[in-house]
Design a protein around this motif. Structure first.
Motif, PDB file in Angstrom:
ATOM      1  N   GLY A  42       0.841  -1.201   0.000  1.00  0.00           N
ATOM      2  CA  GLY A  42       0.000   0.000   0.000  1.00  0.00           C
ATOM      3  C   GLY A  42       0.868   1.240   0.000  1.00  0.00           C
ATOM      4  N   VAL A  59      -0.953  -3.373   9.432  1.00  0.00           N
ATOM      5  CA  VAL A  59      -1.610  -2.103   9.734  1.00  0.00           C
ATOM      6  C   VAL A  59      -2.997  -2.072   9.085  1.00  0.00           C
ATOM      7  CG1 VAL A  59      -1.464   0.410   9.407  1.00  0.00           C
ATOM      8  CG2 VAL A  59       0.621  -0.909   9.897  1.00  0.00           C
ATOM      9  N   ASN A  83      -6.628  -2.662   7.862  1.00  0.00           N
ATOM     10  CA  ASN A  83      -7.766  -3.173   8.641  1.00  0.00           C
ATOM     11  C   ASN A  83      -8.599  -4.229   7.913  1.00  0.00           C
ATOM     12  OD1 ASN A  83      -7.629  -1.881  11.151  1.00  0.00           O
ATOM     13  ND2 ASN A  83      -8.199   0.059  10.177  1.00  0.00           N
ATOM     14  N   GLU A 121       2.358  -2.274  -4.629  1.00  0.00           N
ATOM     15  CA  GLU A 121       1.071  -1.610  -4.875  1.00  0.00           C
ATOM     16  C   GLU A 121       0.252  -2.488  -5.805  1.00  0.00           C
ATOM     17  OE1 GLU A 121      -1.298   0.398  -4.491  1.00  0.00           O
ATOM     18  OE2 GLU A 121      -0.535   1.669  -2.906  1.00  0.00           O
ATOM     19  N   VAL A 132       0.463  -2.576   4.960  1.00  0.00           N
ATOM     20  CA  VAL A 132      -0.394  -1.402   5.146  1.00  0.00           C
ATOM     21  C   VAL A 132      -1.590  -1.428   4.189  1.00  0.00           C
ATOM     22  CG1 VAL A 132      -0.451   1.127   5.100  1.00  0.00           C
ATOM     23  CG2 VAL A 132       1.627  -0.052   5.883  1.00  0.00           C
ATOM     24  N   GLN A 142      -2.067   6.842   1.640  1.00  0.00           N
ATOM     25  CA  GLN A 142      -1.882   7.926   2.626  1.00  0.00           C
ATOM     26  C   GLN A 142      -0.825   7.601   3.680  1.00  0.00           C
ATOM     27  OE1 GLN A 142      -4.738  10.433   4.695  1.00  0.00           O
ATOM     28  NE2 GLN A 142      -5.774   8.472   4.893  1.00  0.00           N
ATOM     29  N   ILE A 143      -0.963   6.433   4.292  1.00  0.00           N
ATOM     30  CA  ILE A 143      -0.023   6.080   5.370  1.00  0.00           C
ATOM     31  C   ILE A 143       1.365   5.886   4.766  1.00  0.00           C
ATOM     32  CG2 ILE A 143       0.571   4.332   7.117  1.00  0.00           C
ATOM     33  CD1 ILE A 143      -2.420   3.936   7.581  1.00  0.00           C
ATOM     34  N   HIS A 169      -7.857  -3.972  17.338  1.00  0.00           N
ATOM     35  CA  HIS A 169      -7.774  -2.585  16.887  1.00  0.00           C
ATOM     36  C   HIS A 169      -9.119  -2.217  16.272  1.00  0.00           C
ATOM     37  CE1 HIS A 169      -6.793   1.131  14.981  1.00  0.00           C
ATOM     38  NE2 HIS A 169      -7.152   0.634  13.817  1.00  0.00           N
TER      39      HIS A 169
HETATM   40  P1  NAX Z   1      -5.145   4.365   1.409  1.00  0.00           P
HETATM   41  O1  NAX Z   1      -6.413   3.916   0.756  1.00  0.00           O
HETATM   42  O2  NAX Z   1      -4.726   5.787   1.283  1.00  0.00           O
HETATM   43  O3  NAX Z   1      -3.936   3.479   0.873  1.00  0.00           O
HETATM   44  C1  NAX Z   1      -3.993   2.102   0.793  1.00  0.00           C
HETATM   45  C2  NAX Z   1      -3.142   1.688  -0.394  1.00  0.00           C
HETATM   46  O4  NAX Z   1      -3.072   0.278  -0.381  1.00  0.00           O
HETATM   47  C3  NAX Z   1      -3.737   2.102  -1.738  1.00  0.00           C
HETATM   48  O5  NAX Z   1      -2.761   2.815  -2.476  1.00  0.00           O
HETATM   49  C4  NAX Z   1      -4.103   0.772  -2.394  1.00  0.00           C
HETATM   50  O6  NAX Z   1      -3.909   0.797  -3.814  1.00  0.00           O
HETATM   51  C5  NAX Z   1      -3.117  -0.166  -1.710  1.00  0.00           C
HETATM   52  N1  NAX Z   1      -3.528  -1.566  -1.722  1.00  0.00           N
HETATM   53  C6  NAX Z   1      -4.768  -2.086  -1.592  1.00  0.00           C
HETATM   54  N2  NAX Z   1      -4.729  -3.415  -1.708  1.00  0.00           N
HETATM   55  C7  NAX Z   1      -3.430  -3.753  -1.884  1.00  0.00           C
HETATM   56  C8  NAX Z   1      -2.768  -4.981  -2.075  1.00  0.00           C
HETATM   57  N3  NAX Z   1      -3.434  -6.127  -2.139  1.00  0.00           N
HETATM   58  N4  NAX Z   1      -1.413  -4.961  -2.232  1.00  0.00           N
HETATM   59  C9  NAX Z   1      -0.741  -3.792  -2.202  1.00  0.00           C
HETATM   60  N5  NAX Z   1      -1.335  -2.600  -2.046  1.00  0.00           N
HETATM   61  C10 NAX Z   1      -2.657  -2.579  -1.876  1.00  0.00           C
HETATM   62  O7  NAX Z   1      -5.278   3.916   2.921  1.00  0.00           O
HETATM   63  P2  NAX Z   1      -4.397   4.380   4.176  1.00  0.00           P
HETATM   64  O8  NAX Z   1      -5.013   5.584   4.778  1.00  0.00           O
HETATM   65  O9  NAX Z   1      -2.967   4.417   3.792  1.00  0.00           O
HETATM   66  O10 NAX Z   1      -4.693   3.177   5.189  1.00  0.00           O
HETATM   67  C11 NAX Z   1      -4.208   1.885   4.939  1.00  0.00           C
HETATM   68  C12 NAX Z   1      -4.837   0.885   5.890  1.00  0.00           C
HETATM   69  O11 NAX Z   1      -4.501   1.186   7.232  1.00  0.00           O
HETATM   70  C13 NAX Z   1      -6.369   0.863   5.852  1.00  0.00           C
HETATM   71  O12 NAX Z   1      -6.800  -0.481   5.858  1.00  0.00           O
HETATM   72  C14 NAX Z   1      -6.743   1.532   7.156  1.00  0.00           C
HETATM   73  O13 NAX Z   1      -8.019   1.126   7.597  1.00  0.00           O
HETATM   74  C15 NAX Z   1      -5.639   1.059   8.050  1.00  0.00           C
HETATM   75  N6  NAX Z   1      -5.414   1.799   9.299  1.00  0.00           N
HETATM   76  C16 NAX Z   1      -5.010   1.083  10.384  1.00  0.00           C
HETATM   77  C17 NAX Z   1      -4.685   1.681  11.584  1.00  0.00           C
HETATM   78  C18 NAX Z   1      -4.222   0.869  12.750  1.00  0.00           C
HETATM   79  O14 NAX Z   1      -4.017   1.462  13.812  1.00  0.00           O
HETATM   80  N7  NAX Z   1      -4.015  -0.443  12.668  1.00  0.00           N
HETATM   81  C19 NAX Z   1      -4.847   3.144  11.761  1.00  0.00           C
HETATM   82  C20 NAX Z   1      -4.864   3.906  10.484  1.00  0.00           C
HETATM   83  C21 NAX Z   1      -5.584   3.234   9.347  1.00  0.00           C
HETATM   84  O15 NAX Z   1      -6.965   3.486   9.470  1.00  0.00           O
END
Ligand code: NAX
Length: 328
Positions: free
Chosen positions: A11, A131, A133, A42, A89, A15-16, A189
């Motif tokens: 990922g 990370v 969810n 990605e 992530v 954002q992260i 979480h």
């Molecule tokens: P974004 O949607 O900005 O970024 C996620 C990225 O992952 C995207 O670029 C997408 O193309 C990519 N992706 C999706 N499936 C993939 C795969 N199979 N292989 C490789 N890349 C893939 O989300 P973002 O804000 O960065 O959050 C990422 C994840 O963290 C989400 O699931 C979010 O819910 C989770 N979080 C977890 C937290 C925790 O404390 N454990 C807190 C923050 C966040 O909410």
């Protein structure tokens, strides 16, 4: 100069990822003397790959002395090749009309594939932090899909919840964040987690005695920490990213470099202690030393805590049951 450590991040164009990669490359996660190779995964979608290219251009433009290489790919077998650390992530976000059950299924598919790829090509000592969810259950799926790797190497991120709780406690008590120790966030979480400061100390004294406000604990502290993610979305219009990346850096740094006896919360496969069934990935207090975490054992669980710990466990068990058929 030390040999570079291979850090896989999935990922990476999200954002992260955008907050995380630069901190890893600058040495904040593994130390200012530790070169790193970033192996970035990605989805194959052109837009995502294009965005990833842009992020790598910016990484180049930082001219980080510790960045010994960058690999960009849409293939988990490439991203996880010889990885020493894997930050999972990327995950499927909940789309319009999508039920929690569907979200679980979609993510189960991603994490079975990634677990199998880690199993096939990563370092045998790879440290995995999930990370994306639902983080605990995704970590469980990856762990179950990687039978040749030690299960203890699969962890989920509860550190953001831990840090959020720490900051609320510091504000309430008027004490510095750094002076507070022995905080725990039990469980999943998700808003069901249980931040527990019954054992917390400040400068060696009981923080609970200092705060002395059970009403605040139940009506303000627990809901504030539990719903913090939603509050950030409401305020920012986007979910937590910089604080999530910061928590991921904290989690791995502490796991690799140690906590000097300080407690931190990690989501780890249960060993059966505290009445948590073996294998469930559950937030528990640990200390870290020499690249290994050790659970804090023997903490007394009172009635209220038991109730809260069972509540978050029930959610995890439900998630686990929901993906059981995919895990063979
Ligand atoms: P974004 O949607 O900005 O970024 C996620 C990225 O992952 C995207 O670029 C997408 O193309 C990519 N992706 C999706 N499936 C993939 C795969 N199979 N292989 C490789 N890349 C893939 O989300 P973002 O804000 O960065 O959050 C990422 C994840 O963290 C989400 O699931 C979010 O819910 C989770 N979080 C977890 C937290 C925790 O404390 N454990 C807190 C923050 C966040 O909410």
């Amino acid at each position: 100069m030390k040999a570079p450590v291979r850090v896989a991040v999935t990922g990476a164009a999200g954002q992260i990822g955008y907050s995380l990669l630069f901190r890893i490359a600058s040495g904040e996660m593994l130390g200012k003397d530790q070169p790193v190779i970033l192996q970035l995964l990605e989805v194959a979608h052109e837009k995502a790959q294009q965005a990833l290219k842009g992020v790598i251009m910016e990484l180049d433009d930082c001219a980080f002395p510790l960045l010994a290489g960058v690999v960009a790919t849409d293939d988990p077998m490439v991203a996880f090749k010889d990885a020493d650390i894997a930050l999972l992530v990327g995950a499927r976000p909940r789309g319009p009309g999508m039920e929690r059950k569907d979200l679980l299924q979609e993510n189960a598919k991603i994490f079975t594939v990634q677990g199998a790829a880690l199993n096939a090509v990563a370092s045998r000592n790879v440290k995995v932090l999930v990370v994306g969810n639902p983080a605990n259950t995704n970590a469980y799926i990856a762990m179950k899909s990687a039978p040749d790797l030690p299960s203890k190497n699969f962890t989920a991120m509860l550190r953001l919840d831990h840090n959020r709780a720490l900051s609320q406690l510091a504000a309430k008590s008027g004490k510095a964040v750094s002076s507070i120790d022995k905080l725990v966030v039990w469980g999943n979480h998700s808003p069901t987690m249980y931040p527990d400061y019954r054992f917390a100390t400040v400068g060696g004294d009981s923080l609970k005695a200092l705060i002395n406000d059970e009403e605040w604990n139940r009506t303000t502290f627990l809901p504030t920490v539990g719903k913090r993610g939603a509050a950030i979305i409401e305020a920012r219009g986007l979910s937590s990213a910089a604080s999530a990346a910061n928590a991921a850096v904290d989690h791995i740094r502490d796991w690799v470099l140690g906590t000097n006896g300080k407690w931190v919360t990690m989501g780890v496969p249960s060993d059966g202690s505290y009445g948590i069934p073996e294998g469930v990935i559950y937030g528990v207090p640990v200390t870290c030393e020499n690249g290994e975490y050790t659970r804090i054992t023997g903490l007394e669980i009172d009635e209220f805590s038991r109730e809260r710990m069972n509540f978050t466990l029930a959610e995890l068990e439900e998630e686990r049951a929901g993906v059981a058929h995919l895990l063979g």
